[in-house]
Write an enzyme that holds these catalytic residues in place. Sequence first.
Site, PDB file in Angstrom:
ATOM      1  N   TYR A   1      -4.512  -4.819   7.078  1.00  0.00           N
ATOM      2  CA  TYR A   1      -5.669  -4.285   6.224  1.00  0.00           C
ATOM      3  C   TYR A   1      -5.419  -4.943   4.633  1.00  0.00           C
ATOM      4  CZ  TYR A   1      -8.622  -1.176   3.411  1.00  0.00           C
ATOM      5  OH  TYR A   1      -9.769  -0.666   2.481  1.00  0.00           O
TER       6      TYR A   1
ATOM      7  N   ASP B   1       0.585  -9.733   0.959  1.00  0.00           N
ATOM      8  CA  ASP B   1      -0.005  -8.665   0.577  1.00  0.00           C
ATOM      9  C   ASP B   1       0.935  -7.462   0.537  1.00  0.00           C
ATOM     10  OD1 ASP B   1      -1.394  -6.345   0.118  1.00  0.00           O
ATOM     11  OD2 ASP B   1      -3.108  -6.657   1.123  1.00  0.00           O
TER      12      ASP B   1
ATOM     13  N   LYS C   1      -0.932   0.359  -5.341  1.00  0.00           N
ATOM     14  CA  LYS C   1      -0.035   1.699  -4.971  1.00  0.00           C
ATOM     15  C   LYS C   1       0.924   2.079  -5.776  1.00  0.00           C
ATOM     16  CE  LYS C   1      -2.548   1.726  -0.460  1.00  0.00           C
ATOM     17  NZ  LYS C   1      -2.756   1.060   0.600  1.00  0.00           N
TER      18      LYS C   1
HETATM   19  C1  LIG Z   1      -4.181   0.015   0.487  1.00  0.00           C
HETATM   20  C2  LIG Z   1      -4.139  -1.351   0.709  1.00  0.00           C
HETATM   21  C3  LIG Z   1      -4.878  -2.280   0.240  1.00  0.00           C
HETATM   22  C4  LIG Z   1      -6.299  -1.777  -0.563  1.00  0.00           C
HETATM   23  O1  LIG Z   1      -5.843  -1.142  -1.703  1.00  0.00           O
HETATM   24  P1  LIG Z   1      -6.952  -0.233  -2.382  1.00  0.00           P
HETATM   25  O2  LIG Z   1      -6.024  -0.037  -3.730  1.00  0.00           O
HETATM   26  O3  LIG Z   1      -7.154   0.707  -1.267  1.00  0.00           O
HETATM   27  O4  LIG Z   1      -8.150  -0.951  -2.569  1.00  0.00           O
HETATM   28  C5  LIG Z   1      -4.888  -3.652   0.311  1.00  0.00           C
HETATM   29  N1  LIG Z   1      -3.791  -4.262   1.150  1.00  0.00           N
HETATM   30  C6  LIG Z   1      -2.841  -3.156   1.560  1.00  0.00           C
HETATM   31  C7  LIG Z   1      -1.673  -3.701   2.437  1.00  0.00           C
HETATM   32  C8  LIG Z   1      -2.944  -1.812   1.460  1.00  0.00           C
HETATM   33  O5  LIG Z   1      -2.211  -1.187   2.200  1.00  0.00           O
END
Ligand SMILES: *Cc1c(COP(=O)(O)O)cnc(C)c1O
Length: 433
Positions: A146, A241, A269
């Site tokens: 994701y 990511d 996060k």
């Molecule tokens: C949560 C997440 C995102 C998106 O972040 P948001 O702050 O929810 O837009 C992107 N990449 C990874 C790996 C994530 O876990």
Amino acid sequence: MTWKNEKSQQAFLRAKDIMPGGVNSPVRAWKSMNMDPVILKKAFGSKVVDVDDNEYIDYICSYGPLILGHSHPVVVKAIQEAAENGTTFGSTSIHEIDFCSVIVDAFPAMQKIRLVNSGTEATMSAIRLARAYTHRDLILKFEGCYHGHADSFLMKAGSGLLTDRIPSSPGVPKETAQLTLNCSFNDTLQVEECFQKYGDQIAAIIVEPYPANMGLLFPKKGFLEFLREITSHYGSLLIFDEVISGFRFCYGGLQNLLHIHPDLTTLGKIIGGGLPIGAYGGKEDIMNMVSPEGTVYQAGTLSGNPIAVAAGQATLHELKLQQNLYDDIELQTEKLTFGIQTLLQNRNIPHILHKHGSVYSLFFTSIPDVQNYHDVCKTDTKFFSTLFEYLTQLGIMIAPSPYEVSFISSAHSELDISNTLLAWDEAITKTHS
Ligand SMILES: *Cc1c(COP(=O)(O)O)cnc(C)c1O
């Protein structure tokens, strides 16, 4: 105290009238659990409290940011102080500069960074930059990873890899979907095939080094090194990511532990300490293409927001200061997962546990190994949703989806873990009978 949910139900009815599905982010609706969600009113430390005054030991932890638990005093104080000195400026503040250098210092592969407001903004901006830098349009991602909800990442899992690349959401133009290749995680042959066919058109591979949005998965030995090599060979960029993994497993990213240097890194996060933030950064010559130094446009009214920066900086400071923090939460996680596994084994319930640091996931399946999204889908969702309902009623808050991981924070105490195991024992007994 017995669990009740009258007030949550009433509140959710109101919510459904005014918000799509009653929520501001889909997973919160508990739809796949066939249950209405409880509605929260407050949180502290390892606990959340709903409007019916049920208290839960929280293993969602806001899906990753809360490594110090809810409302850590140091973070709260930083937020209060920041708020008194201006909530947003629209000009650069000294705090942003300090904060950016703290992050850059924590990542050997990062020389420059840009702050944004969410993980989605970070990944979206990173691929724009990668496309500009390489003068190419294709992005390669992995099924089940994701990267936020930008158009380029919403691809149907399992669609024909090289032929029909189909968006997973209406509203995403198929022309956009055509630009994203969707490989199976850990499948080096598939990645090789993509590069043989499209190598001179691929701007970047974007990957969660340890995928944590389809449960927790691990790369096969050499897989990430292979991604580093093949991208370098073809002149594509490698984007890690690390929105979840950044500062989750050590002070810095997984790339620090793996000794792999991506070209770009995305964060979010934990670096916001529970407030909205995101960041992307990397090699200087690439980052210098971002406006106004370069021509790749990307902006934000609230980017580098002083309150989010203060919360983030307090969190990172605490992570650096508390030298044993990572070891301590790993130990708690070990106790918890060992306890749960013992309960499952005693009842011969097939499962696979994936655990790293303070993150774990359970796949209820009898296949030998879970390596990719296809394997993840073999998990027994019915067993999970029944278990979920009992755990909820027993005061344990886990994510309402078998495909989300559980997070442990430094606020989770010995007592929390033993109480959690008592609840699991009862929930498993009820589910299994
Ligand atoms: C949560 C997440 C995102 C998106 O972040 P948001 O702050 O929810 O837009 C992107 N990449 C990874 C790996 C994530 O876990």
